[in-house]
Design an enzyme around this catalytic site. Structure first.
Site, mmCIF file in Angstrom:
data_model
loop_
_atom_site.group_PDB
_atom_site.id
_atom_site.type_symbol
_atom_site.label_atom_id
_atom_site.label_comp_id
_atom_site.label_asym_id
_atom_site.label_seq_id
_atom_site.Cartn_x
_atom_site.Cartn_y
_atom_site.Cartn_z
ATOM 1 N N HIS A 237 0.743 -1.146 0.015
ATOM 2 C CA HIS A 237 -0.023 0.224 0.083
ATOM 3 C C HIS A 237 0.826 1.250 -0.021
ATOM 4 O O HIS A 237 1.935 1.229 0.746
ATOM 5 C CB HIS A 237 -0.851 -0.106 1.198
ATOM 6 C CG HIS A 237 -2.100 1.111 1.225
ATOM 7 N ND1 HIS A 237 -2.368 1.820 2.038
ATOM 8 C CD2 HIS A 237 -2.911 1.301 0.198
ATOM 9 C CE1 HIS A 237 -3.374 2.384 1.774
ATOM 10 N NE2 HIS A 237 -3.722 2.280 0.645
ATOM 11 N N HIS A 316 -13.805 5.555 0.671
ATOM 12 C CA HIS A 316 -12.871 6.178 1.517
ATOM 13 C C HIS A 316 -11.685 6.768 0.706
ATOM 14 O O HIS A 316 -12.107 7.143 -0.546
ATOM 15 C CB HIS A 316 -11.846 4.819 1.858
ATOM 16 C CG HIS A 316 -10.981 4.199 0.771
ATOM 17 N ND1 HIS A 316 -11.770 3.387 -0.432
ATOM 18 C CD2 HIS A 316 -9.621 4.396 0.675
ATOM 19 C CE1 HIS A 316 -10.519 3.037 -1.089
ATOM 20 N NE2 HIS A 316 -9.558 3.599 -0.421
ATOM 21 N N HIS A 318 -7.963 7.808 -0.210
ATOM 22 C CA HIS A 318 -6.663 7.377 -0.372
ATOM 23 C C HIS A 318 -5.828 8.580 -0.332
ATOM 24 O O HIS A 318 -5.717 9.458 -1.364
ATOM 25 C CB HIS A 318 -6.481 6.510 -1.613
ATOM 26 C CG HIS A 318 -5.024 5.988 -1.728
ATOM 27 N ND1 HIS A 318 -4.771 4.996 -0.819
ATOM 28 C CD2 HIS A 318 -4.058 6.412 -2.485
ATOM 29 C CE1 HIS A 318 -3.418 4.795 -1.587
ATOM 30 N NE2 HIS A 318 -3.238 5.575 -2.321
#
Length: 342
Positions: A237, A316, A318
Site C-alpha cells: 500500500h 474511502h 486514499h
C-alpha cells in the site's frame, strides 16, 4: 707587708714527740673553719662580717697559724727559726695569740668564745641554707615555668591542629556542597532545557496546526503506508486510507495550488495539491471535485468529496504524500510532523 717574729721554741713533751724531736703521728689533721676554734675579738669580727673576703681571710689565717704552730713545735729543737710573712689583709684579721692558750682565765673565755663562734657559724649555715633554699625555689619556679610554657605550647599546637582539621573539613564540606549544587544546577538546567524544547515543540505544532488541517473528518484508518497485500499492484500500500461515508468533505491539508484535478485510472478521480514548499498531496477515489488546476487554496478549504471511484472496495479517501522530487513519504508521519494526529 707585716713580718711575724720567729716561732717560739717549745719544750719537749714526752708522749707527744719522739726522742729525736719528730712528732708522733696521731692521724691526719687538716685545720679548717670547723675544726679551729675562733676566739676573742676575731669572733666578734666574724659575727659582724659573715661573707666575702673577711670571712675567708679569717679562716685562712687561723689555718696558717695552726699549721705553723704545729710545724714549729715539731722541728723547734733541731731546726732554726723560720720567719713567716703574711699579707696585711690577713695580719689584720688574725686572732689574738692568747686565744689558743690553755690557762684558766683564757679557758673560761674559750668556752664562751667557742659557743659564740659555733653560734656564728650556725647563723652563717642558716643563712647559707636560706640561700640554698632560695636557689632551689628559684630553680623549682623556673622548672614550673618551663613546664607551663611547654604545656601552653602543646595546647596551642593542639588548638592549631584542631583549627586546621576544622578548616580542612569545612573546605571538604564546601567542596562537596558545591559539587552537589552544581549537579543539581545541571539537572535543573537539563530539565529546563527539556521543558523549553517541549514547549517550543508544542508551540511549533500549535502554529503548524493552524497552517495545516486533516484531510477529512468522521473517519477511521483502514490501511496504512507500506502494508502488504494482493489488492495493490505493487504488492504494498502506497498511502493512508481514511474510510468515511460517501460525500464526506475533503479538505486541503495546507496552503498551496491545485496542480491537477481529474480521472487517473486506478486512483479514480484524483486531485494533486502542491503546497508552498513543493510537497505534493494526492487525494484519490473522490466522488466529486470542487477545485480546478491553478486554484489557490487555504488549509481546511473543501476541494472534493469522499467516494469509491477507481480500484476500491468501498468508500474511502486514499491519501499519498510525495516530495518535490517525487519520492513517496509515510502520510501518517508527515501529518504528525505537522502537528496533526490522524
Amino acid at each position: 707587708m707585716a713580718s711575724n717574729s720567729p716561732a717560739p721554741e717549745a719544750p719537749f713533751a714526752p708522749g707527744v714527740f719522739s726522742e729525736n724531736g719528730a712528732a708522733r703521728s696521731t692521724g691526719e689533721w687538716n685545720p679548717s673553719a670547723e675544726t679551729v676554734p675562733v676566739r676573742g675579738r676575731h669572733r666578734q669580727r666574724v659575727i659582724k662580717q659573715r661573707g666575702g673576703f673577711a670571712r675567708s681571710s679569717t679562716v685562712l689565717g687561723v689555718g696558717v697559724i695552726a699549721a705553723v704552730g704545729a710545724g714549729g713545735i715539731a722541728t723547734a729543737q733541731n731546726k732554726p727559726a723560720i720567719s713567716i710573712s703574711l699579707p696585711d689583709a690577713l695580719t689584720d684579721n688574725l686572732p689574738d695569740p692568747g686565744a689558743f692558750m690553755s690557762d684558766g682565765d683564757q679557758g673560761e673565755e674559750t668556752s664562751g668564745g667557742e659557743n659564740a663562734s659555733y653560734a656564728a657559724m650556725g647563723l652563717a649555715g642558716a643563712e647559707a641554707g636560706e640561700e640554698s633554699s632560695d636557689a632551689g625555689e628559684a630553680l623549682r619556679s623556673r622548672i614550673l615555668q618551663q613546664v607551663e610554657q611547654q604545656q601552653a605550647a602543646a595546647e596551642a599546637e593542639a588548638r592549631a591542629a584542631a583549627e586546621r582539621a576544622a578548616a580542612a573539613k569545612a573546605a571538604a564540606d564546601a567542596k562537596k556542597a558545591e559539587a552537589e549544587a552544581r549537579k543539581k544546577a545541571e539537572a535543573a538546567k537539563k530539565k529546563a532545557e527539556a521543558e523549553a524544547r517541549k514547549k517550543a515543540e508544542a508551540e511549533r505544532i500549535a502554529k503548524l496546526a493552524k497552517s495545516f488541517s486533516l484531510p477529512t473528518s468522521n473517519y477511521r484508518i483502514t490501511s496504512t503506508y507500506g502494508q502488504s497485500g494482493a489488492m495493490w499492484s505493487s504488492g504494498q500500500h502506497t498511502g493512508l486510507d481514511f474510510a468515511a461515508p460517501a460525500g464526506t468533505p475533503i479538505k486541503a491539508v495546507g496552503s498551496g495550488t491545485i496542480k491537477s484535478a481529474g480521472w487517473s485510472g486506478a486512483y479514480g478521480y484524483r486531485i494533486v495539491l502542491e503546497l508552498n514548499d513543493g510537497t505534493e498531496v494526492w487525494y484519490a477515489h473522490l466522488s466529486s471535485m470542487n477545485a480546478s488546476p491553478g486554484q489557490k487554496v487555504a488549509p481546511g478549504q473543501t476541494i472534493g468529496r469522499v467516494g469509491a471511484t477507481g480500484n476500491v472496495t468501498g468508500d474511502h479517501l486514499h491519501l499519498e504524500i510525495h516530495t518535490p522530487g517525487g519520492s513517496a513519504l509515510n502520510p501518517m508521519s508527515w501529518l504528525r510532523d505537522k502537528g496533526l494526529t490522524p
